[in-house]
Write a protein that holds these residues in place. Structure first.
Motif, PDB file in Angstrom:
ATOM      1  N   GLN A   1       0.794  -1.224   0.000  1.00  0.00           N
ATOM      2  CA  GLN A   1       0.000   0.000   0.000  1.00  0.00           C
ATOM      3  C   GLN A   1       0.828   1.276   0.000  1.00  0.00           C
ATOM      4  O   GLN A   1       0.262   2.366   0.007  1.00  0.00           O
TER       5      GLN A   1
ATOM      6  N   SER B   1      -1.007   4.380  -1.500  1.00  0.00           N
ATOM      7  CA  SER B   1      -1.318   5.478  -0.592  1.00  0.00           C
ATOM      8  C   SER B   1      -0.874   6.813  -1.187  1.00  0.00           C
ATOM      9  O   SER B   1      -1.535   7.836  -0.986  1.00  0.00           O
TER      10      SER B   1
ATOM     11  N   MET C   1      -3.386   2.419   7.377  1.00  0.00           N
ATOM     12  CA  MET C   1      -2.633   1.566   6.466  1.00  0.00           C
ATOM     13  C   MET C   1      -1.274   1.206   7.040  1.00  0.00           C
ATOM     14  O   MET C   1      -0.792   0.070   6.904  1.00  0.00           O
TER      15      MET C   1
ATOM     16  N   LYS D   1      -8.890  -4.656   4.800  1.00  0.00           N
ATOM     17  CA  LYS D   1      -8.220  -3.471   4.261  1.00  0.00           C
ATOM     18  C   LYS D   1      -8.989  -2.210   4.645  1.00  0.00           C
ATOM     19  O   LYS D   1     -10.165  -2.075   4.323  1.00  0.00           O
TER      20      LYS D   1
END
Length: 588
Positions: free
Chosen positions: A314, A318, A357, A402
């Motif tokens: 991620q 991100s 995250m 997630k």
């Protein structure tokens, strides 16, 4: 797009500009860093006609693999900037990720089946090739310039903007805003005086990228083997990445030895001496987030704003989320449609999700990488027990763990008495629909790249009222009425400013079945800014104009956007200290 390099037209000394500061090149936005976040942001601003300069201290784009996983949200953003068709050839869609224990028993599998946002949730990809497509997309814009070989040295901020100076005598430029997309060692973050809070793992990993994939299958696996955890990932175009944990008694120099690399590879492939190696390097995992994503006319995005372990893939995604969230806000402010306060919502919205995250990636890394055999055995028993529970198995398989963006504050309006299942602050779905002119198109192609107001089977002009309808129209909003396919050709609510779409798959009706709201106000980043029943649409619109800091009349130069630090201040970029390094992600 104009591209400059050292000694080229984009990097020449400008004595006239030094003698007369008013003569220097002026831009709405300067982006520091030509990585994925910076290039995506430049494409978003380019589409909105925002005068943009991208500078990078390197001489060219990075040409080796770093990030290896694209998610559906990133592909949706690439769709919004008109580049997804260029990106897709460099991806492996619907990539399965399997987790194995030391005996190669399957612990868990991630193979999410749905594509609610229009694209597969997991995709392997070759980052240098995708970044090159993002860079090439800037050729479409006369208002975007890229200068390589430009290392930012000093910034001077005043109430009117920022003057950016560079090492090596390159001409200074001025801008209304500066966005640092310059990686984990961000010079922009240092000159802002912003902290980079978090930790750096003491565990090191050897990453090996190989062409002509010696395994050849399309999927990926993580070996949670306490003797030496490893990763094997199919990227695309026959490239595979292997990663191996380095034990504390193994030095970086030993891990860099080709014999050591071959020994690691021999655990997974039969002929490690025959591989076509692209590169290998040692890196560590970082879990860090900037103390602020905005200070006055300076903002941070991508790795400059946050670093996270690679376990959920991620880091890259991100950064793309940052660009999608920030891009439309910057465009609205510099074009005079919204006040400067809209930019404060970027930090409010992105910080919480980026933190979530980071925490998830850190937690998954801890689960995968214990080297204590008893701890690993206990973990295996717990995971095996959970896998026999259908709901828990689906939870992992479909990646429901997630964290998804859900904004409680920022450029959204929840309103009093909002339903418990209100979708406000979440991403709107993207099913395939029909229009009267086209069939089987993704919904965002109808919604466009700006604001959109969508309702279920109702007269949208009557719902909003003429005055509110015209105000949304002045913002460039698209109006869409969704209907069952049986009603697509019925002309009853036809309006020249409203596009009628047929619910080809039934996904839109299913969405409205679940939610009591029948009107949704969608932001350019496809987040739902507000939602309500039809009768509340005018009052929710009014609240949204306030939440979005919309300027009541926006003419050229009519924005009230001003920096929050009116006194001029000179900020010098310090040389890099002991900042996080060795991360695979590189410049964002």
């Amino acid at each position: 797009m104009t591209v400059g390099n050292p000694g080229g037209p984009g990097a020449k000394e400008d004595d006239a500009a030094k003698a007369d500061p008013g003569a220097r090149d002026a831009y709405d936005v300067v982006i520091v860093g030509a990585g994925p976040a910076g290039l995506t942001l430049a494409n978003i601003l380019g589409l909105q006609g925002v005068s943009t300069l991208v500078v990078d201290e390197r001489d060219k784009l990075i040409d080796y693999p770093r990030g290896v996983g694209l998610d559906d949200e990133s592909l949706r953003t690439f769709q919004s900037i008109g580049l997804v068709d260029r990106v897709l050839p460099h991806t492996v869609p619907n990539q399965i990720l399997r987790f194995f224990d030391a005996k190669r028993n399957l612990l868990a599998e991630m193979a999410p089946p749905d594509a609610r946002f229009g694209w597969p949730k997991r995709n392997g990809f070759v980052q240098p090739m995708v970044d090159a497509e993002l860079f090439g997309g800037l050729d479409r814009f006369d208002n975007v310039e890229v200068r390589f070989g430009h290392r930012m040295h000093t910034c001077t901020e005043s109430g009117d903007g920022v003057v950016v100076e560079f090492d090596g005598g390159q001409a200074a430029v001025s801008a209304r805003y500066v966005v640092g997309c310059d990686g984990g060692r961000s010079a922009t973050r240092r000159l802002m005086g912003v902290s980079f809070d978090g930790t750096t793992s003491s565990t090191r990993w050897l990453v090996v990228d190989i062409a002509n994939d010696p395994l050849g299958h399309p999927n990926s696996e993580v070996g949670a083997d306490p003797r030496r955890p490893y990763v094997s990932i199919s990227i695309a175009h026959g490239i595979r990445r292997f990663e191996f944990m380095i034990h504390p008694d193994e030095s970086d120099e030993e891990a860099d030895d080709p014999a050591f690399v071959r020994r690691m590879l021999s655990q997974l492939i039969p002929y490690p001496e025959r591989v076509d190696m692209i590169r290998h390097r040692v890196y560590t995992h970082h879990s860090r987030i900037a103390g602020s994503f905005r200070e006055g006319r300076f903002l941070l995005a991508g790795d400059a704003a946050h670093l996270m372990p690679v376990w959920q893939g991620q880091g890259y995604n991100s950064g793309i989320r940052d660009a999608a969230n920030l891009g439309w806000k910057l465009a609205a402010v510099v074009t005079g449609k919204a006040g400067d306060a809209l930019l404060d919502t970027y930090d409010v919205e992105r910080r919480k999700h980026a933190r979530a995250m980071i925490d998830l990636s850190t937690m998954v890394g801890r689960v995968i990488s214990p080297t204590n055999r008893r701890v690993a055995a206990l973990r295996d028993r717990v995971i095996h027990a959970a896998s026999v529970v259908p709901s828990l198995k689906r939870y992992v398989l479909e990646m429901r763990f997630k964290p998804m963006p859900r904004y409680q504050q920022g450029a959204v309006h929840h309103g009093e008495g909002a339903a418990a299942n209100s979708p406000t602050g979440t991403l709107f779905i993207q099913p395939r629909v029909d229009t009267r002119d086209a069939q089987n198109v993704l919904l965002d192609e109808v919604l466009g790249t700006g604001f959109a107001v969508l309702c279920w089977s109702n007269n949208l002009r009557a719902v909003l009222g003429d005055e509110v309808f015209d105000r949304w129209k002045a913002l460039g909003a698209k109006f869409v009425e969704a209907r069952p396919m049986t009603q697509l050709s019925w002309p009853g609510h036809d309006d020249p400013d409203v596009v009628v779409v047929g619910d080809r798959t039934g996904a839109l009706k299913s969405w409205f079945d679940v939610h009591t709201d029948s009107v949704v106000f969608v932001r350019p980043d496809r987040c739902i800014a507000g939602a309500c029943i039809a009768q509340r649409a005018p009052e929710v619109s009014s609240a949204l104009f306030d939440a979005l800091h919309i300027v009541s009349t926006f003419e050229e130069g009519g924005s009230d956007s001003h920096g929050r630090q009116p006194d001029s201040a000179v900020l010098h970029v310090a040389q890099p200290a002991a900042e996080p390094s060795g991360t695979v992600a590189g410049t964002s």
